[in-house]
Design a protein around this motif. Structure first.
Motif, PDB file in Angstrom:
ATOM      1  N   ASP A 158       0.888  -1.128  -0.073  1.00 50.96           N
ATOM      2  CA  ASP A 158      -0.024   0.090  -0.194  1.00 50.96           C
ATOM      3  C   ASP A 158       0.961   1.232  -0.036  1.00 50.96           C
ATOM      4  O   ASP A 158       2.082   1.298   0.500  1.00 50.96           O
ATOM      5  N   PRO A 159       0.567   2.609  -0.614  1.00 55.45           N
ATOM      6  CA  PRO A 159       1.222   3.502  -0.944  1.00 55.45           C
ATOM      7  C   PRO A 159       1.880   4.244   0.374  1.00 55.45           C
ATOM      8  O   PRO A 159       2.671   4.890   0.299  1.00 55.45           O
ATOM      9  N   TYR A 160       1.109   3.759   1.598  1.00 52.47           N
ATOM     10  CA  TYR A 160       1.663   4.244   2.930  1.00 52.47           C
ATOM     11  C   TYR A 160       2.629   3.349   3.595  1.00 52.47           C
ATOM     12  O   TYR A 160       2.644   3.739   4.873  1.00 52.47           O
ATOM     13  N   GLU A 161       2.699   2.143   3.195  1.00 55.64           N
ATOM     14  CA  GLU A 161       3.575   1.308   3.934  1.00 55.64           C
ATOM     15  C   GLU A 161       4.945   1.531   3.789  1.00 55.64           C
ATOM     16  O   GLU A 161       5.514   1.658   2.713  1.00 55.64           O
ATOM     17  N   GLY A 162       5.438   1.433   5.010  1.00 56.39           N
ATOM     18  CA  GLY A 162       7.056   1.661   4.974  1.00 56.39           C
ATOM     19  C   GLY A 162       8.014   0.574   4.815  1.00 56.39           C
ATOM     20  O   GLY A 162       7.516  -0.599   4.516  1.00 56.39           O
ATOM     21  N   LYS A 163       9.133   0.595   4.719  1.00 66.92           N
ATOM     22  CA  LYS A 163      10.187  -0.415   4.706  1.00 66.92           C
ATOM     23  C   LYS A 163       9.890  -1.508   5.685  1.00 66.92           C
ATOM     24  O   LYS A 163       9.861  -0.942   6.859  1.00 66.92           O
ATOM     25  N   GLY A 164       9.865  -2.723   5.538  1.00 68.08           N
ATOM     26  CA  GLY A 164       9.671  -3.781   6.297  1.00 68.08           C
ATOM     27  C   GLY A 164       8.235  -4.284   6.437  1.00 68.08           C
ATOM     28  O   GLY A 164       7.754  -4.877   7.346  1.00 68.08           O
ATOM     29  N   GLY A 165       7.406  -3.321   5.896  1.00 68.78           N
ATOM     30  CA  GLY A 165       5.739  -3.531   6.173  1.00 68.78           C
ATOM     31  C   GLY A 165       5.215  -3.371   7.313  1.00 68.78           C
ATOM     32  O   GLY A 165       4.268  -3.965   7.392  1.00 68.78           O
ATOM     33  N   GLY A 166       5.751  -2.260   7.898  1.00 69.67           N
ATOM     34  CA  GLY A 166       5.029  -2.061   9.501  1.00 69.67           C
ATOM     35  C   GLY A 166       3.988  -1.157   9.248  1.00 69.67           C
ATOM     36  O   GLY A 166       3.618  -0.619   8.308  1.00 69.67           O
ATOM     37  N   VAL A 167       3.148  -1.231  10.506  1.00 69.94           N
ATOM     38  CA  VAL A 167       1.994  -0.248  10.531  1.00 69.94           C
ATOM     39  C   VAL A 167       2.521   1.156  10.505  1.00 69.94           C
ATOM     40  O   VAL A 167       3.363   1.669  11.084  1.00 69.94           O
ATOM     41  N   THR A 168       2.040   1.912   9.356  1.00 70.32           N
ATOM     42  CA  THR A 168       2.384   3.121   9.094  1.00 70.32           C
ATOM     43  C   THR A 168       1.484   4.354   9.409  1.00 70.32           C
ATOM     44  O   THR A 168       1.051   4.956   8.299  1.00 70.32           O
ATOM     45  N   VAL A 169       0.635   4.262  10.401  1.00 66.64           N
ATOM     46  CA  VAL A 169      -0.183   5.330  10.687  1.00 66.64           C
ATOM     47  C   VAL A 169       0.268   6.518  10.676  1.00 66.64           C
ATOM     48  O   VAL A 169      -0.276   7.766  10.049  1.00 66.64           O
ATOM     49  N   TRP A 170       1.750   6.899  11.129  1.00 66.82           N
ATOM     50  CA  TRP A 170       2.251   8.394  11.193  1.00 66.82           C
ATOM     51  C   TRP A 170       2.598   8.668   9.685  1.00 66.82           C
ATOM     52  O   TRP A 170       2.236  10.082   9.421  1.00 66.82           O
ATOM     53  N   ARG A 171       2.830   7.699   8.915  1.00 62.87           N
ATOM     54  CA  ARG A 171       3.052   8.113   7.388  1.00 62.87           C
ATOM     55  C   ARG A 171       1.956   8.622   6.935  1.00 62.87           C
ATOM     56  O   ARG A 171       1.887   9.685   6.024  1.00 62.87           O
ATOM     57  N   CYS A 172       0.687   8.120   6.963  1.00 66.16           N
ATOM     58  CA  CYS A 172      -0.362   8.662   6.747  1.00 66.16           C
ATOM     59  C   CYS A 172      -0.479  10.045   7.110  1.00 66.16           C
ATOM     60  O   CYS A 172      -0.962  10.807   6.477  1.00 66.16           O
ATOM     61  N   MET A 173      -0.797   9.828   8.344  1.00 68.05           N
ATOM     62  CA  MET A 173      -1.017  11.156   8.999  1.00 68.05           C
ATOM     63  C   MET A 173      -0.273  12.604   8.627  1.00 68.05           C
ATOM     64  O   MET A 173      -0.815  13.548   8.582  1.00 68.05           O
ATOM     65  N   LEU A 174       1.156  12.250   8.225  1.00 62.28           N
ATOM     66  CA  LEU A 174       1.993  13.272   7.786  1.00 62.28           C
ATOM     67  C   LEU A 174       1.896  13.726   6.526  1.00 62.28           C
ATOM     68  O   LEU A 174       2.650  14.524   5.878  1.00 62.28           O
ATOM     69  N   SER A 175       0.949  12.902   5.606  1.00 60.17           N
ATOM     70  CA  SER A 175       0.999  13.104   4.381  1.00 60.17           C
ATOM     71  C   SER A 175       0.172  14.419   4.137  1.00 60.17           C
ATOM     72  O   SER A 175      -0.707  14.889   4.763  1.00 60.17           O
ATOM     73  N   ASN A 176       0.429  15.359   2.880  1.00 63.61           N
ATOM     74  CA  ASN A 176       0.034  16.632   2.585  1.00 63.61           C
ATOM     75  C   ASN A 176      -1.700  16.236   2.556  1.00 63.61           C
ATOM     76  O   ASN A 176      -2.672  17.159   2.933  1.00 63.61           O
ATOM     77  N   LYS A 177      -2.248  15.097   1.891  1.00 62.54           N
ATOM     78  CA  LYS A 177      -3.425  14.895   1.611  1.00 62.54           C
ATOM     79  C   LYS A 177      -4.085  14.947   2.885  1.00 62.54           C
ATOM     80  O   LYS A 177      -5.357  15.372   3.078  1.00 62.54           O
ATOM     81  N   PHE A 178      -3.480  14.058   4.025  1.00 61.06           N
ATOM     82  CA  PHE A 178      -4.466  14.020   5.278  1.00 61.06           C
ATOM     83  C   PHE A 178      -4.419  15.265   5.956  1.00 61.06           C
ATOM     84  O   PHE A 178      -5.338  15.743   6.469  1.00 61.06           O
ATOM     85  N   VAL A 179      -3.117  16.098   6.058  1.00 62.48           N
ATOM     86  CA  VAL A 179      -3.149  17.266   6.723  1.00 62.48           C
ATOM     87  C   VAL A 179      -4.290  18.250   6.066  1.00 62.48           C
ATOM     88  O   VAL A 179      -4.929  19.040   6.982  1.00 62.48           O
TER      89      VAL A 179
END
Length: 482
Positions: free
Chosen positions: A253-274
């Motif tokens: 998924d486009p918000y998944e980080g390296k290692g496939g961890g849960v990346t809620v913070w990556r979603c939250m810090l995206s320009n789209k979410f802000v």
């Protein structure tokens, strides 16, 4: 238990017929449940009338006075706390839902609402703790029940936008629950105790039904419902039961980080979410201020009309009309929102429509005339339906399903802090502005016009970005021909 995939004919029959009958049945039950509790804290206008008739906090007024600003501020504080918790607890609710699943979350939410209803039934009118604690419990329970139910939208494929709007409509209609109670109180002569005990009983019946019927796992995009052993379970397209299969995903998924961890913070810090978060915060703030101030605003307009030689308005009647319209006009807005998103998509048109509706009803708030009140009720109800539908649909469509609960919670935390300013602002209006709401509403209108301008600019940029080279060539050829 026998797996559904063991019997191919059973799987095919279920795919063709039983899935939709089961899914629609669960949807209808959940919408009824949502009506009973999800947005009940926003039925404050009707509950305000009942509280005033019951003499709640009347001891704060001068002897012989039926109501006063001190009582209004105290009762508005109760509403502000419930509304703030209803929104602010979304982050906590998200973690709860993601951790324990929708069934347990719904049961917990209904349990809180039952406790709140029983407290309202037996509380002392002058209790400084019972009323706010009960309203907080209504806010917590309603929010948890509502958000936990939304995963069901994923079972409807391309009709998700319409189903989301149905849930938002049920959330809006939930505010009418207190109005129904007040009708029985005012016209049928039922006591406060009888009304809220009856409400608690209805919630208890729903709790038992949810324990039995609601699936334990959240419904994800492409999942189906099946009846196994008299209970609903979530099943995969291949016939396997999701209840017995650990959640996994092979799609990056486009918000998944390296290692496939849960990346809620990556979603939250995206320009789209802000950007989405800031838009939602402004819309819910102006709406909650209207809900909390409507009685005081009507009193202000009544005094202005009488001061200018007019007849004034029946404030009690107007509060009832406002509450009913906020509950039922949303039914008209639901299919309109569905058509808007089906025709123009979920990324631009809903935001543009919502901001325009917000600016219109704030402008109507400044018109001191009875005819403007009915337009205000109409447009503000459409705005409420649109901004909630936009909020949930955008989250469902743009971000991973498994993070929905936490993301909607994060989006609501700061919004809850801003909602909490409505009571200090109301106190400011009474103490420093002599009850004049015009400066505060004017400031809100300026903010909403700024939001509308930003959305329009982004819409233009998006259109230019998505324009195809052949479109530009056609335009140039047209100019040369002319």
């Amino acid at each position: 238990t026998t797996e559904l995939s063991d019997d191919p004919s059973m799987v095919e029959a279920w795919k063709a017929d039983r899935h939709w009958s089961l899914t629609v049945s669960l949807l209808l039950f959940t919408l009824y449940q949502s009506w009973l509790v999800s947005g009940i804290v926003y039925g404050r206008p009707a509950l305000l009338l009942l509280s005033q008739d019951e003499g709640v906090y009347s001891a704060r007024c001068e002897p012989g006075a039926t109501r006063c600003s001190a009582q209004d501020v105290a009762l508005n504080l109760v509403f502000a706390l419930g509304a703030t918790v209803n929104v602010g607890s979304s982050l906590m609710n998200g973690f709860i839902i993601d951790a324990v699943g929708p069934k347990r979350s719904i049961v917990a939410g209904l349990s809180l609402a039952i406790a709140a209803a029983l407290t309202y039934a037996f509380a002392d009118p002058e209790s400084s703790t019972a009323w706010p604690l009960a309203y907080i419990a209504f806010g917590l329970g309603g929010g948890l029940t509502h958000v936990a139910s939304l995963s069901l939208c994923n079972a409807f494929g391309n009709a998700r936008g319409t189903v989301v709007s149905l849930f938002v409509g049920a959330f809006s209609l939930s505010a009418f629950t207190f109005q129904v109670g007040y009708i029985f109180y005012d016209f049928a002569g039922l006591s406060r105790r009888a009304i809220f005990v009856a409400h608690a009983v209805l919630l208890g019946i729903n709790l038992l039904c949810s324990l039995w019927f609601w699936p334990s796992k959240a419904v994800q995009s492409g999942d189906r419902l099946a009846l196994v052993g008299g209970r609903l379970v979530v099943a995969r397209l291949d016939g396997g039961r999701q209840d017995l299969v650990p959640e996994s995903s092979e799609v990056q998924d486009p918000y998944e980080g390296k290692g496939g961890g849960v990346t809620v913070w990556r979603c939250m810090l995206s320009n789209k979410f802000v950007g989405f978060f800031l838009f939602h915060t402004v819309q819910i703030w102006i709406n909650r201020c209207l809900m909390g101030w409507i009685d005081a605003e009507l009193q202000w307009k009544d005094s202005l009309m009488r001061a200018s030689g007019g007849d004034g308005i029946n404030v009690k009647k107007q509060v009832a009309i406002f509450n009913i319209s906020q509950s039922f006009i949303g039914l008209v807005a639901m299919p309109i929102f569905g058509q808007v998103t089906a025709r123009f998509g979920h990324r631009v048109a809903p935001f543009l429509s919502t901001a325009a509706l917000g600016a219109i009803w704030l402008a109507l708030c400044l018109v001191v005339a009875e005819w403007a009140l009915f337009l205000l009720y109409l447009v503000s109800t459409f705005h409420r339906q649109f901004f909630f539908s936009t909020f949930f649909l955008f989250l469902i469509e743009e971000f991973p399903t498994r993070m929905f609960g936490r993301l909607q919670g994060i989006a609501s935390v700061v919004a809850a802090v801003l909602i909490a300013t409505q009571n200090p602002l109301l106190n400011l209006v009474f103490s420093d502005l002599d009850g004049n709401f015009a400066p505060v509403i004017g400031a809100q209108l300026g903010i909403e016009l700024g939001v509308l301008g930003v959305v329009m600019a982004l819409a233009v940029l998006r259109c230019r970005k998505n324009r195809k080279p052949e479109d530009d060539l056609a335009i140039e050829e047209g100019r040369e021909t002319s």
